[in-house]
Design a protein around this motif. Structure first.
Motif, mmCIF file in Angstrom:
data_model
loop_
_atom_site.group_PDB
_atom_site.id
_atom_site.type_symbol
_atom_site.label_atom_id
_atom_site.label_comp_id
_atom_site.label_asym_id
_atom_site.label_seq_id
_atom_site.Cartn_x
_atom_site.Cartn_y
_atom_site.Cartn_z
ATOM 1 N N MET A 1 0.849 -1.197 0.000
ATOM 2 C CA MET A 1 0.000 0.000 0.000
ATOM 3 C C MET A 1 0.880 1.242 0.000
ATOM 4 S SD MET A 1 -2.945 1.158 2.733
ATOM 5 C CE MET A 1 -1.763 1.285 4.068
ATOM 6 N N SER A 2 0.596 2.172 -0.886
ATOM 7 C CA SER A 2 1.378 3.403 -0.986
ATOM 8 C C SER A 2 0.765 4.464 -0.085
ATOM 9 C CB SER A 2 1.394 3.879 -2.437
ATOM 10 O OG SER A 2 2.069 5.115 -2.532
ATOM 11 N N LEU A 3 1.624 5.131 0.696
ATOM 12 C CA LEU A 3 1.168 6.182 1.593
ATOM 13 C C LEU A 3 1.621 7.531 1.060
ATOM 14 C CD1 LEU A 3 2.001 4.642 5.095
ATOM 15 C CD2 LEU A 3 -0.209 4.697 3.944
ATOM 16 N N ALA A 4 0.712 8.482 1.068
ATOM 17 C CA ALA A 4 1.066 9.828 0.633
ATOM 18 C C ALA A 4 2.088 10.432 1.592
ATOM 19 C CB ALA A 4 -0.183 10.702 0.587
ATOM 20 N N PRO A 5 3.094 11.115 1.082
ATOM 21 C CA PRO A 5 4.108 11.694 1.971
ATOM 22 C C PRO A 5 3.524 12.786 2.849
ATOM 23 C CG PRO A 5 4.382 12.499 -0.269
ATOM 24 C CD PRO A 5 3.340 11.413 -0.337
ATOM 25 N N ARG A 6 4.019 12.847 4.068
ATOM 26 C CA ARG A 6 3.624 13.905 4.985
ATOM 27 C C ARG A 6 4.429 15.173 4.684
ATOM 28 N NH1 ARG A 6 -1.044 13.274 7.993
ATOM 29 N NH2 ARG A 6 -1.058 11.316 9.149
ATOM 30 N N PRO A 7 3.901 16.328 5.044
ATOM 31 C CA PRO A 7 4.712 17.552 4.956
ATOM 32 C C PRO A 7 5.952 17.419 5.841
ATOM 33 C CG PRO A 7 2.392 18.072 5.326
ATOM 34 C CD PRO A 7 2.534 16.589 5.521
ATOM 35 N N ALA A 8 7.000 18.134 5.487
ATOM 36 C CA ALA A 8 8.230 18.104 6.277
ATOM 37 C C ALA A 8 7.942 18.548 7.718
ATOM 38 C CB ALA A 8 9.273 19.013 5.649
ATOM 39 N N ARG A 9 8.560 17.852 8.676
ATOM 40 C CA ARG A 9 8.357 18.135 10.093
ATOM 41 C C ARG A 9 9.666 18.552 10.737
ATOM 42 N NH1 ARG A 9 5.019 13.152 12.723
ATOM 43 N NH2 ARG A 9 5.734 14.276 14.571
ATOM 44 N N SER A 10 9.564 19.300 11.813
ATOM 45 C CA SER A 10 10.752 19.680 12.569
ATOM 46 C C SER A 10 11.363 18.461 13.252
ATOM 47 C CB SER A 10 10.399 20.734 13.621
ATOM 48 O OG SER A 10 10.070 21.962 13.026
ATOM 49 N N LEU A 37 -1.696 13.342 19.478
ATOM 50 C CA LEU A 37 -1.917 14.575 18.721
ATOM 51 C C LEU A 37 -2.422 14.287 17.309
ATOM 52 C CD1 LEU A 37 1.228 16.621 19.807
ATOM 53 C CD2 LEU A 37 -1.151 17.124 20.415
ATOM 54 N N LEU A 38 -1.903 13.233 16.690
ATOM 55 C CA LEU A 38 -2.329 12.892 15.327
ATOM 56 C C LEU A 38 -3.667 12.171 15.299
ATOM 57 C CD1 LEU A 38 1.065 11.839 13.693
ATOM 58 C CD2 LEU A 38 -0.273 13.892 13.227
ATOM 59 N N GLY A 39 -3.989 11.463 16.383
ATOM 60 C CA GLY A 39 -5.286 10.783 16.465
ATOM 61 C C GLY A 39 -5.493 9.798 15.337
ATOM 62 N N GLU A 40 -6.643 9.870 14.686
ATOM 63 C CA GLU A 40 -6.982 8.942 13.611
ATOM 64 C C GLU A 40 -6.081 9.100 12.392
ATOM 65 O OE1 GLU A 40 -9.180 6.488 13.714
ATOM 66 O OE2 GLU A 40 -9.557 6.986 15.813
ATOM 67 N N ALA A 41 -5.377 10.218 12.319
ATOM 68 C CA ALA A 41 -4.487 10.446 11.173
ATOM 69 C C ALA A 41 -3.158 9.709 11.313
ATOM 70 C CB ALA A 41 -4.226 11.940 11.009
ATOM 71 N N TYR A 42 -2.884 9.148 12.500
ATOM 72 C CA TYR A 42 -1.622 8.438 12.706
ATOM 73 C C TYR A 42 -1.649 7.120 11.936
ATOM 74 C CZ TYR A 42 2.331 6.189 15.012
ATOM 75 O OH TYR A 42 3.529 5.545 15.261
ATOM 76 N N ARG A 43 -0.618 6.897 11.083
ATOM 77 C CA ARG A 43 -0.617 5.735 10.201
ATOM 78 C C ARG A 43 0.478 4.727 10.535
ATOM 79 N NH1 ARG A 43 0.309 8.871 4.729
ATOM 80 N NH2 ARG A 43 1.981 9.635 6.092
ATOM 81 N N GLY A 44 1.295 5.008 11.546
ATOM 82 C CA GLY A 44 2.357 4.070 11.887
ATOM 83 C C GLY A 44 3.728 4.712 11.848
ATOM 84 N N ASP A 45 4.743 3.894 11.547
ATOM 85 C CA ASP A 45 6.140 4.318 11.683
ATOM 86 C C ASP A 45 6.451 5.628 10.967
ATOM 87 O OD1 ASP A 45 6.338 1.934 12.971
ATOM 88 O OD2 ASP A 45 7.582 0.941 11.468
ATOM 89 N N SER A 234 7.329 19.074 16.917
ATOM 90 C CA SER A 234 7.732 18.175 15.829
ATOM 91 C C SER A 234 6.743 18.193 14.675
ATOM 92 C CB SER A 234 7.891 16.746 16.351
ATOM 93 O OG SER A 234 6.638 16.075 16.459
ATOM 94 N N LEU A 235 5.515 18.597 14.934
ATOM 95 C CA LEU A 235 4.481 18.645 13.909
ATOM 96 C C LEU A 235 4.503 19.951 13.116
ATOM 97 C CD1 LEU A 235 1.554 17.015 15.910
ATOM 98 C CD2 LEU A 235 2.840 15.981 14.033
ATOM 99 N N THR A 236 5.385 20.870 13.478
ATOM 100 C CA THR A 236 5.482 22.136 12.764
ATOM 101 C C THR A 236 6.523 22.026 11.650
ATOM 102 O OG1 THR A 236 7.207 23.005 14.238
ATOM 103 C CG2 THR A 236 4.907 23.384 14.869
ATOM 104 N N PRO A 237 6.409 22.844 10.612
ATOM 105 C CA PRO A 237 7.421 22.812 9.545
ATOM 106 C C PRO A 237 8.791 23.201 10.085
ATOM 107 C CG PRO A 237 5.469 24.036 8.865
ATOM 108 C CD PRO A 237 5.338 23.801 10.334
#
Length: 244
Positions: A1-10, A37-45, A234-237
């Motif tokens: 399964m391909s996962l869309a890349p996340r925005p760059a994080r600090s 903090l990510l809740g349902e949006a957390y996808r793993g490693d 860490s969730l900020t650019p």
């Protein structure tokens, strides 16, 4: 399964060594806070934060900071300077060592320190707590020039145990023997029972390792507050755009 890349994080960093287990504990709590903090949006490693940890044994001299200031500051300055080349924000997994927050700010490093004392103050303001007990090593509790919490009385009325040395010895014992030794649990429980405040800041990374629960007293682990603050950062650019 391909996962869309996340925005760059600090990137975030941890300085530890006083004691080394404190860095592991902070890292675990950052990972837990990141999931929350990510809740349902957390996808793993791939959604875990990027963390760099420097563990420096000589920082363990912090328990007697006034005696070993020159050696500890040299190790802290060297470590923070090296770590700042790899991260955007960092925390120190030791309440006592946050005494150096102002000196570290004076180095103008490219990474920002998130201070335990600052997150504790912010929590008291947010929760509108006007009276708390402060529990930690003696340099922390005496609220003198070696305490990172020396400005906290501007925010709330601060209570400390009647016998500062008793808690200092408990912390040494946790470092040597672990927090679950029955006599350590009993001594810590007696100390908590002697407090008048109904809320206590655990301003030492060894104290949450003691499995004591009080029906009367609410304890706030400052490491939890720091972990949440670092996870949020860490969730900020990253500053300056994309990471290399």
């Amino acid at each position: 399964m391909s996962l869309a890349p996340r925005p760059a994080r600090s990137r975030i960093g941890i300085i530890t060594g006083s004691g080394p287990e404190a860095g592991v504990d902070l890292w675990n709590k950052i990972l837990r806070a990141n999931r929350q903090l990510l809740g349902e949006a957390y996808r793993g490693d791939l959604d875990a934060p990027e963390v760099v940890i420097f563990s420096v044994p000589s920082l363990g001299l912090s328990m007697e900071l006034a005696t070993h200031d020159a050696e500890v500051w040299a190790a802290m300055r060297r470590t923070a300077t090296a770590l700042a080349a790899h991260v955007d924000h960092y925390g120190i997994a030791c309440n006592t060592l946050n005494h150096y927050a102002e000196a570290l700010a004076g180095l103008n490093l490219p990474a920002q320190l998130v201070s335990m004392a600052d997150v504790a103050r912010d929590y008291l303001v947010e929760q509108r707590l006007s009276r708390v007990a402060l529990l930690g090593a003696r340099p922390v509790m005496d609220l003198g020039p070696w305490s990172a919490y020396r400005h906290l009385p501007r925010t709330a009325q601060i209570e400390v145990p009647a016998d500062l040395d008793a808690l200092h010895r408990i912390i040494y014992d946790v470092k040597h023997r672990g927090g679950d030794a029955p006599d350590i649990v009993e001594r810590f429980g007696r100390l908590l029972d002697g407090l008048a405040a109904d809320t206590a800041l655990l301003a030492c990374t060894e104290l949450p390792l003691i499995p004591f629960h009080s029906e009367r007293l609410r304890t706030i682990d400052v490491t939890d507050l720091l972990a949440l603050a670092l996870a949020r950062r860490s969730l900020t650019p990253p500053p300056g755009g994309m990471q290399p």
